[in-house]
Design a protein around this motif. Sequence first.
Motif, PDB file in Angstrom:
ATOM      1  N   TYR A  13       0.894  -1.223  -0.009  1.00  6.13           N
ATOM      2  CA  TYR A  13       0.004   0.007  -0.023  1.00  6.13           C
ATOM      3  C   TYR A  13       0.803   1.224  -0.027  1.00  6.13           C
ATOM      4  O   TYR A  13       2.288   1.126   0.364  1.00  6.13           O
ATOM      5  N   ASN A  15       1.337   3.802   1.789  1.00  8.64           N
ATOM      6  CA  ASN A  15       1.877   4.082   3.206  1.00  8.64           C
ATOM      7  C   ASN A  15       3.232   3.166   3.396  1.00  8.64           C
ATOM      8  O   ASN A  15       3.998   3.133   4.591  1.00  8.64           O
ATOM      9  N   PHE A  17       2.921  -0.400   3.752  1.00  6.80           N
ATOM     10  CA  PHE A  17       2.650  -1.582   4.203  1.00  6.80           C
ATOM     11  C   PHE A  17       2.305  -2.547   3.257  1.00  6.80           C
ATOM     12  O   PHE A  17       1.695  -2.455   2.324  1.00  6.80           O
ATOM     13  N   ALA A  19       0.868  -5.850   2.309  1.00  6.15           N
ATOM     14  CA  ALA A  19      -0.417  -6.637   2.818  1.00  6.15           C
ATOM     15  C   ALA A  19      -0.374  -7.870   2.240  1.00  6.15           C
ATOM     16  O   ALA A  19      -0.800  -8.974   2.746  1.00  6.15           O
ATOM     17  N   PRO A  38      -6.904 -15.156   9.488  1.00 12.11           N
ATOM     18  CA  PRO A  38      -7.587 -14.371  10.365  1.00 12.11           C
ATOM     19  C   PRO A  38      -7.761 -12.820   9.963  1.00 12.11           C
ATOM     20  O   PRO A  38      -7.165 -12.464   8.921  1.00 12.11           O
ATOM     21  N   SER A  39      -8.333 -12.071  10.770  1.00  8.02           N
ATOM     22  CA  SER A  39      -8.651 -10.657  10.186  1.00  8.02           C
ATOM     23  C   SER A  39      -7.298  -9.782   9.878  1.00  8.02           C
ATOM     24  O   SER A  39      -6.286 -10.108  10.783  1.00  8.02           O
ATOM     25  N   GLY A  40      -7.379  -9.253   8.770  1.00 13.48           N
ATOM     26  CA  GLY A  40      -6.083  -8.162   8.529  1.00 13.48           C
ATOM     27  C   GLY A  40      -5.103  -9.032   7.919  1.00 13.48           C
ATOM     28  O   GLY A  40      -4.015  -8.565   7.698  1.00 13.48           O
ATOM     29  N   CYS A  41      -5.243 -10.447   7.615  1.00  7.69           N
ATOM     30  CA  CYS A  41      -4.029 -11.182   6.674  1.00  7.69           C
ATOM     31  C   CYS A  41      -4.153 -10.594   5.467  1.00  7.69           C
ATOM     32  O   CYS A  41      -3.168 -11.368   4.644  1.00  7.69           O
ATOM     33  N   GLY A  42      -4.865 -10.124   4.859  1.00  8.93           N
ATOM     34  CA  GLY A  42      -4.747  -9.786   3.398  1.00  8.93           C
ATOM     35  C   GLY A  42      -5.828 -10.415   2.300  1.00  8.93           C
ATOM     36  O   GLY A  42      -5.598 -10.425   1.368  1.00  8.93           O
ATOM     37  N   LYS A  43      -6.781 -10.853   2.916  1.00  9.52           N
ATOM     38  CA  LYS A  43      -7.679 -11.532   2.265  1.00  9.52           C
ATOM     39  C   LYS A  43      -8.333 -10.626   1.031  1.00  9.52           C
ATOM     40  O   LYS A  43      -8.623 -11.025  -0.072  1.00  9.52           O
ATOM     41  N   SER A  44      -9.093  -9.583   1.731  1.00  2.00           N
ATOM     42  CA  SER A  44      -9.766  -8.700   0.834  1.00  2.00           C
ATOM     43  C   SER A  44      -8.846  -7.892  -0.131  1.00  2.00           C
ATOM     44  O   SER A  44      -9.233  -7.810  -1.175  1.00  2.00           O
ATOM     45  N   THR A  45      -7.620  -7.619   0.354  1.00  4.90           N
ATOM     46  CA  THR A  45      -6.579  -7.278  -0.381  1.00  4.90           C
ATOM     47  C   THR A  45      -6.314  -8.150  -1.720  1.00  4.90           C
ATOM     48  O   THR A  45      -6.224  -7.728  -3.044  1.00  4.90           O
ATOM     49  N   GLU A 160     -16.655 -12.364   2.287  1.00  2.00           N
ATOM     50  CA  GLU A 160     -17.531 -12.813   3.423  1.00  2.00           C
ATOM     51  C   GLU A 160     -19.077 -12.151   2.895  1.00  2.00           C
ATOM     52  O   GLU A 160     -19.484 -11.482   3.734  1.00  2.00           O
ATOM     53  N   HIS A 193     -13.137 -15.563   7.029  1.00  2.00           N
ATOM     54  CA  HIS A 193     -12.308 -15.636   8.093  1.00  2.00           C
ATOM     55  C   HIS A 193     -12.845 -17.092   8.927  1.00  2.00           C
ATOM     56  O   HIS A 193     -12.025 -17.383   9.899  1.00  2.00           O
TER      57      HIS A 193
HETATM   58  N1  LIG Z   1      -5.731   1.212   2.012  1.00  2.00           N
HETATM   59  C1  LIG Z   1      -4.776   0.667   2.669  1.00  2.00           C
HETATM   60  N2  LIG Z   1      -3.506   1.236   3.080  1.00  2.00           N
HETATM   61  C2  LIG Z   1      -2.715   0.648   3.810  1.00  2.00           C
HETATM   62  N3  LIG Z   1      -2.976  -0.567   4.620  1.00  2.00           N
HETATM   63  C3  LIG Z   1      -4.247  -1.045   4.290  1.00  2.00           C
HETATM   64  C4  LIG Z   1      -5.078  -0.666   3.347  1.00  2.00           C
HETATM   65  N4  LIG Z   1      -6.005  -1.533   3.226  1.00  2.00           N
HETATM   66  C5  LIG Z   1      -5.830  -2.511   4.033  1.00  2.00           C
HETATM   67  N5  LIG Z   1      -4.611  -2.193   4.807  1.00  2.00           N
HETATM   68  C6  LIG Z   1      -4.050  -3.214   5.683  1.00  2.00           C
HETATM   69  O1  LIG Z   1      -3.675  -4.379   4.950  1.00  2.00           O
HETATM   70  C7  LIG Z   1      -3.920  -5.339   5.779  1.00  2.00           C
HETATM   71  C8  LIG Z   1      -4.758  -6.332   5.020  1.00  2.00           C
HETATM   72  O2  LIG Z   1      -6.080  -5.789   4.813  1.00  2.00           O
HETATM   73  P1  LIG Z   1      -7.273  -6.828   4.288  1.00  2.00           P
HETATM   74  O3  LIG Z   1      -8.345  -5.832   4.299  1.00  2.00           O
HETATM   75  O4  LIG Z   1      -7.000  -7.343   3.088  1.00  2.00           O
HETATM   76  O5  LIG Z   1      -7.546  -7.741   5.340  1.00  2.00           O
HETATM   77  P2  LIG Z   1      -8.704  -9.032   5.467  1.00  2.00           P
HETATM   78  O6  LIG Z   1      -7.863 -10.512   5.642  1.00  2.00           O
HETATM   79  O7  LIG Z   1      -9.601  -8.894   4.559  1.00  2.00           O
HETATM   80  O8  LIG Z   1      -9.349  -8.700   6.978  1.00  2.00           O
HETATM   81  P3  LIG Z   1     -10.538  -8.808   7.526  1.00  2.00           P
HETATM   82  O9  LIG Z   1     -10.757 -10.363   7.696  1.00  2.00           O
HETATM   83  O10 LIG Z   1     -10.759  -8.225   8.836  1.00  2.00           O
HETATM   84  O11 LIG Z   1     -11.772  -8.514   6.557  1.00  2.00           O
HETATM   85  C9  LIG Z   1      -4.607  -4.994   6.776  1.00  2.00           C
HETATM   86  O12 LIG Z   1      -3.305  -4.845   8.054  1.00  2.00           O
HETATM   87  C10 LIG Z   1      -4.850  -3.651   6.799  1.00  2.00           C
HETATM   88  O13 LIG Z   1      -4.836  -2.606   7.727  1.00  2.00           O
END
Ligand SMILES: Nc1ncnc2c1ncn2[C@@H]1O[C@H](COP(=O)(O)OP(=O)(O)OP(=O)(O)O)[C@@H](O)[C@H]1O
Length: 381
Positions: A13, A15, A17, A19, A38-45, A160, A193
Motif C-alpha cells: 500500500y 503507506n 505496508f 499486505a 485471520p482478520s487483517g491477513c490480506g484476504k480482501s486485498t 465474506e 475468516h
Molecule cells: N488502503 C490501505 N492502506 C494501507 N494499509 C491497508 C489498506 N487497506 C488495507 N490495509 C492493511 O492491509 C492488511 C490487510 O487488509 P485486508 O483488508 O486485506 O485484510 P482481511 O484479511 O480482508 O481482513 P478482514 O478479515 O478483517 O476483512 C491490514 O493490515 C490492513 O490494515
Amino acid sequence: MAEVVLEKVSKIYENGFQAVTDLDLNIQDGEFLVLVGPSGCGKSTALRMIAGLEEISGGEMRIGEQVVNDVESKDRDIAMVFQNYALYPHMTVYDNIGFALKLAKIPKEDLDRRVREAAKILELDAQLNRKPGQLSGGQRQRVAMGRAIVRQPAAFLMDEPLSNLDAKLRVQMRAEIAKLQRELGVTTFYVTHDQVEAMTMGDRVAVIKDGVLQQVDTPQNLYDYPENIFVAAFIGSPSMNLYEATVHGTVLHLGSNRIELGEVPEKVAAHDGETLVVGIRPEDMDDAELSEADTTERTITTTASLVESLGSEIIVHFEIDARAVDAGDPDVLEELADEDVATAVARFNPRSRARSGERISAVLDIERLHFFNLETGLALR
Ligand SMILES: Nc1ncnc2c1ncn2[C@@H]1O[C@H](COP(=O)(O)OP(=O)(O)OP(=O)(O)O)[C@@H](O)[C@H]1O
Ligand SMILES: [Mg+2]
C-alpha cells in the motif's frame, strides 16, 4: 468460464505496508477456492486485486488466457458479491438483479429471460416485484447472488458474503451458495475468516497469514496433513492442542506423561531427544474408561477442570504439565509461555462420565498425532 492464476502477486500500500507477499494461486476452471485466514491477513486485498479494484504491486495475474495486471475492473468479466450486498433500495428485486444487464444494454427480452432464470434458481420468483426493504436477510443475500449470476461472468469473487446473516441462515446459505456454484460451474474465489465456512464450501482451501500463503489443499488434506503449526491450529474446532515434547526411542515425553508410540515416523526419530512440537486434536483423545483395551501406556491422567456436555459429545478441559506452543507466530516460539502448565481440550464420547473437578484418563490415538519442528513450525512428516 476461465481459470484465475496469480503468480508471485504482491501488494504494497501507499503507506509502505506490505499486505500480500508473493501470492501463488491457481483457481482452476469451475473450481470453488476459498481463501481463509485471520482478520487483517490480506484476504480482501487479494480479492480486490483480482477484481481490479486495487493495483497489483508485483507479480502477474491472469484470467483465462489474458494477463489482467493493467486491465480495468469493468473489463475483467468478473462478478462480485460483498458482505454488505448494497442493493438499490428504491429498485425492485427484478431491477436489482437486471441492473448490470441494463447498463450493458442487453436487449430487453434477453434481460427478462436471464433475470427470471436467475430468480428461479434462487427461488426469488415470488419476490421479483418487492423492494429490498421487504425481504428477509437471506432473500437479500440471494438477490445479491442473482445480480452476480445473471452476468454469466468468467469468475465470481465473494468477500465474506454471509457475515451479515445470523448463524442459522449462514449455515443454510453456505449450502445454497456451494450448490449453486456447482450447478453453474463458474470459477469462484471466496474469502472468509471462518474456517468452518471454508472447510464446508471449498473444493480447495488456501490458508493465508500476514499476507503469506501457508498451504492450499482439499479440506480433508488440510485437516489431516497441516504443513505447519499455524495451519494445524487454524483448521479444526476446538483447535489442535500443541505442546513442546521430546521423543526418546519410541516414548513420547509430554510433561510428566509417558506415551508409548509403538512406531515412530522417520522424520520424528531423526530428532530423538530434541524438543519438538506435538499436536493432538481434541477428537483424537477419548475417555480411557470407555476403552476395553489396556490403554495405560497411552493415557494422560489428570483432573478435569471443566466438562461441557453438548449431547453429541463432551468437551473436557484439563491441565497438562507441558509447555504450550502458540501457533500464531513460529518465529517467537522459543520465547513463549514460561509456565510449564498448559490447558488441553478433548472431545469425549457422550457416554463418558467425566465430571468437572474429578480425575480423568484421556487416551490418545497415537496414530493421529502430529509432529512439528519447534524452530521452523514445519510438519515432520
Ligand atoms: N488502503 C490501505 N492502506 C494501507 N494499509 C491497508 C489498506 N487497506 C488495507 N490495509 C492493511 O492491509 C492488511 C490487510 O487488509 P485486508 O483488508 O486485506 O485484510 P482481511 O484479511 O480482508 O481482513 P478482514 O478479515 O478483517 O476483512 C491490514 O493490515 C490492513 O490494515
Ligand atoms: Mg476483508
